[in-house]
Write a protein that holds these residues in place. Sequence first.
Motif, PDB file in Angstrom:
ATOM      1  N   ASP A 150       0.989  -1.122  -0.017  1.00 26.25           N
ATOM      2  CA  ASP A 150       0.115  -0.056  -0.033  1.00 26.25           C
ATOM      3  C   ASP A 150       1.060   1.147  -0.092  1.00 26.25           C
ATOM      4  O   ASP A 150       1.907   1.250   0.477  1.00 26.25           O
ATOM      5  N   VAL A 151       0.388   2.392  -0.340  1.00 24.12           N
ATOM      6  CA  VAL A 151       0.795   3.543  -0.508  1.00 24.12           C
ATOM      7  C   VAL A 151       1.695   4.119   0.650  1.00 24.12           C
ATOM      8  O   VAL A 151       2.993   4.347   0.545  1.00 24.12           O
ATOM      9  N   THR A 152       1.080   4.044   1.754  1.00 25.42           N
ATOM     10  CA  THR A 152       1.995   4.477   2.885  1.00 25.42           C
ATOM     11  C   THR A 152       3.085   3.511   3.320  1.00 25.42           C
ATOM     12  O   THR A 152       4.221   4.048   3.819  1.00 25.42           O
TER      13      THR A 152
ATOM     14  N   ALA B  65       5.969   3.784   0.927  1.00 31.47           N
ATOM     15  CA  ALA B  65       6.791   4.982   1.300  1.00 31.47           C
ATOM     16  C   ALA B  65       7.678   4.685   2.180  1.00 31.47           C
ATOM     17  O   ALA B  65       9.007   4.926   2.286  1.00 31.47           O
ATOM     18  N   GLN B  66       7.179   3.747   3.513  1.00 36.17           N
ATOM     19  CA  GLN B  66       8.228   3.259   4.550  1.00 36.17           C
ATOM     20  C   GLN B  66       9.508   2.443   3.843  1.00 36.17           C
ATOM     21  O   GLN B  66      10.595   2.589   4.150  1.00 36.17           O
TER      22      GLN B  66
ATOM     23  N   ASP C 249      11.678   3.944   1.477  1.00 31.79           N
ATOM     24  CA  ASP C 249      12.716   5.078   2.405  1.00 31.79           C
ATOM     25  C   ASP C 249      13.860   4.313   3.110  1.00 31.79           C
ATOM     26  O   ASP C 249      15.035   4.514   2.994  1.00 31.79           O
TER      27      ASP C 249
ATOM     28  N   GLU D 142      -6.196   1.494   1.794  1.00 36.10           N
ATOM     29  CA  GLU D 142      -5.076   0.493   1.580  1.00 36.10           C
ATOM     30  C   GLU D 142      -5.652  -0.916   1.435  1.00 36.10           C
ATOM     31  O   GLU D 142      -6.957  -0.973   1.885  1.00 36.10           O
TER      32      GLU D 142
ATOM     33  N   TYR E 147      -4.222  10.608   8.435  1.00 35.60           N
ATOM     34  CA  TYR E 147      -3.996   9.503   7.668  1.00 35.60           C
ATOM     35  C   TYR E 147      -4.159  10.220   5.987  1.00 35.60           C
ATOM     36  O   TYR E 147      -3.144   9.861   5.468  1.00 35.60           O
TER      37      TYR E 147
ATOM     38  N   ALA F  15      -0.991  12.109   5.191  1.00 36.51           N
ATOM     39  CA  ALA F  15       0.043  11.078   5.160  1.00 36.51           C
ATOM     40  C   ALA F  15      -0.066  10.428   3.665  1.00 36.51           C
ATOM     41  O   ALA F  15       0.887  10.311   2.906  1.00 36.51           O
ATOM     42  N   LEU F  16      -1.012  10.002   3.433  1.00 41.20           N
ATOM     43  CA  LEU F  16      -1.511   9.360   2.172  1.00 41.20           C
ATOM     44  C   LEU F  16      -1.195  10.201   1.011  1.00 41.20           C
ATOM     45  O   LEU F  16      -0.420   9.562   0.108  1.00 41.20           O
TER      46      LEU F  16
ATOM     47  N   ALA G  85       2.450  10.476   0.509  1.00 42.57           N
ATOM     48  CA  ALA G  85       3.137   9.443   0.183  1.00 42.57           C
ATOM     49  C   ALA G  85       3.126   8.824  -1.255  1.00 42.57           C
ATOM     50  O   ALA G  85       3.926   8.036  -1.725  1.00 42.57           O
TER      51      ALA G  85
ATOM     52  N   ILE H 256       5.736  12.411   4.147  1.00 49.08           N
ATOM     53  CA  ILE H 256       5.419  12.021   5.307  1.00 49.08           C
ATOM     54  C   ILE H 256       5.481  10.359   5.573  1.00 49.08           C
ATOM     55  O   ILE H 256       4.787   9.913   5.030  1.00 49.08           O
ATOM     56  N   ILE H 257       6.487  10.014   6.348  1.00 53.08           N
ATOM     57  CA  ILE H 257       6.788   8.554   6.318  1.00 53.08           C
ATOM     58  C   ILE H 257       6.231   8.023   7.885  1.00 53.08           C
ATOM     59  O   ILE H 257       6.670   8.672   8.924  1.00 53.08           O
ATOM     60  N   LEU H 258       5.118   7.426   7.836  1.00 54.92           N
ATOM     61  CA  LEU H 258       4.561   7.105   8.978  1.00 54.92           C
ATOM     62  C   LEU H 258       5.166   5.925   9.544  1.00 54.92           C
ATOM     63  O   LEU H 258       6.115   5.248   9.084  1.00 54.92           O
TER      64      LEU H 258
ATOM     65  N   ARG I 117      -0.489   4.510  14.513  1.00 50.68           N
ATOM     66  CA  ARG I 117       0.335   5.410  13.322  1.00 50.68           C
ATOM     67  C   ARG I 117       0.397   6.701  13.625  1.00 50.68           C
ATOM     68  O   ARG I 117       1.033   7.201  12.835  1.00 50.68           O
TER      69      ARG I 117
END
Lengths: 334, 329
Positions: free
Chosen positions: A190-192, A195-196, A199, B43, B245, B248-249, B252, B265-267, B286
Amino acid sequence: MEQQEKKCILKVENLHVHYITEEEEVCAVNGISFELNEGDSIGLVGETGAGKTTTAMAIMQLVPDPPGVITEGEIYFKGKNMIMNSEKENQKIRGNGISMIFQDPMTALNPTMTVGDQLIEVLQRHNSVSREEAKKRCMEVLEMVGVKAERFNDYPHQFSGGMKQRVVITMALLCNPDLLIADEPTTALDVTIQAQVLDIMMDLKKKFNMGLIMITHDLGVVAETCDRVAIVYAGEIIESGTVEEVYLNPRHPYTKGLFDSIPKLDEDSVKLMPIDGMPPNMAEPPSGCYFHPRCKYCREICRKQSPAMEGESHRFKCFFPLGDPETEKGGADA
Amino acid sequence: MSTMLEVIGLKKYFNVANGGLLHAVDNVSFKIEKGETLGIVGESGCGKSTLGRTILRLHEPTAGKVIFDGMDIVSFSKEEMRQMRKEMQIIFQDPYASLNPRFTISQIIEEPLKLHNYYKTAAERRTRVEELMELTGLSHRMYNMYPHEFDGGRRQRVVIARTLALNPKFIICDEPVSALDVSVQAQIINLMMELQEQLGLTYVFISHDMSVIKHISTNIGVMYLGQMIEKASKKEIFKNPLHPYTIALLSAIPSVNIREKKEKIILKGEIGSPVNPKPGCRFAPRCPFATDMCRSETPEFKEVKPDHFVACHRTEEIINGTLSFAKKL
């Protein structure tokens, strides 16, 4: 950075891979060439079936044979030709010199072993270390990618998708490879979470001065992770250059078409401009330029002859690249 | 404009092993006006698809109301529902799994016409099938071809033609372009938008791809672990996202615009489990702004500005700017 020039770690020259069965011969990769220096990154971008993964598998010497055959070309890893190496030599390189991260973390791990045992197995295969030392090293790397060491004895099914991909990344990085091939590493995420994971990957790449080949269909991911980009169509690199060169000034009509097909986030909705038609069946590749049946600038010569790669840093394979006054006059079919 | 569909407090729970209850859709409420497209993002595993299916009663809702064109369809009998389904259709993600491989393209498109006895003669049906094929950009020579002869994009056109056979007013599109390559994806998105205009359709468009959602939607609803946490017009969501959220979404998403690099923004942490969730905001583990209240009380989904709904305890501070990621990071 060091004073001396960066060393070239990978050189692919005129690579051809065909899948040959009784019924047909599919030309998956048709003359791909590129180079990568240590610590640099290149993105291979293309649609499904363009030959990106086959190229990666050929570099690893893992093309399934049969039906896959490398019919032509050389692959030099640190000056040694992978194709001429014995299987034993290549086994040493895989995991140690070159590592690969596959798209689907669910199928890249053994479901019957704890992730800890799988990691130790990789490390011990390439290094003569005791189990205790191996365990210590694995836990270190796991922590580095953000997996708590206490999960060492868990099985893959106990991890979420993002966590599994981190375990796979750990495995790929355990032996400090010089080159990492990441085949759609975040497509299943998933998108978030993507990103993690990206990174972490970029962090580690810097830390270990690793070369990176990022294979993806997502132009956004390449923009964020790579120095250079190569656009792959029908088993050929049709345009390559630095990310700035290709993204700001695409010269090949296919590259431009790709950019026009994706909905933009920062613009108000305009009608998307898809590329007409679909990628060719590579069992019967078209004559001339492989893109000509879909190209709105196509002319007589495009149907007959395959264009050569032109340019210095920013290279493209087209008789009538965008931005040329000749191209703007329009093709015979326009 | 009048309301096409209203969902009130919709819940769908599934029983899972060890007596757990999976809250796939938990107390979701929203309205869709006629002719609009509501984009639903979130997600994987956040309950988008379950929401779509529960609206059509392909899953029986655990609780809540689905009011379609003024009627509560949750109370409908099986036969009433069967009649209602002419009006409301669904397009699934995988065009490789949603076509019967033993039927020809024309048989596939004809099937709903037969099931609902729309036409008396085969000739009338044939005319209609040809009309539908033309509408969706399939050429006549494909009439007797089989799905295996088609690529993903053409298959999805067949699916769309079949969906339109009964003249529905409302279509749930469940990731209809996610399985397609970008160049083909653009063709299908354009087709769906043209059809909407031509036939006055109302869409719920489910996707995890924010750029596709932005392209096609009028309003956008963001889901997280079974709940809708923010809903507003497309413009508002992208200009003034209020839920942490959503913020952040949006940050990202990998962008191809290399001229303007934005701060990502990296959660931290992982998406929680929807099985027997504890009370409290589901995003709290989160969320960098989470307080004790966020961890103990579920925030209400309420209208904080005209047509802008958010479920967050700290919205006011985010609106007046005392809370922001820039300060936090």
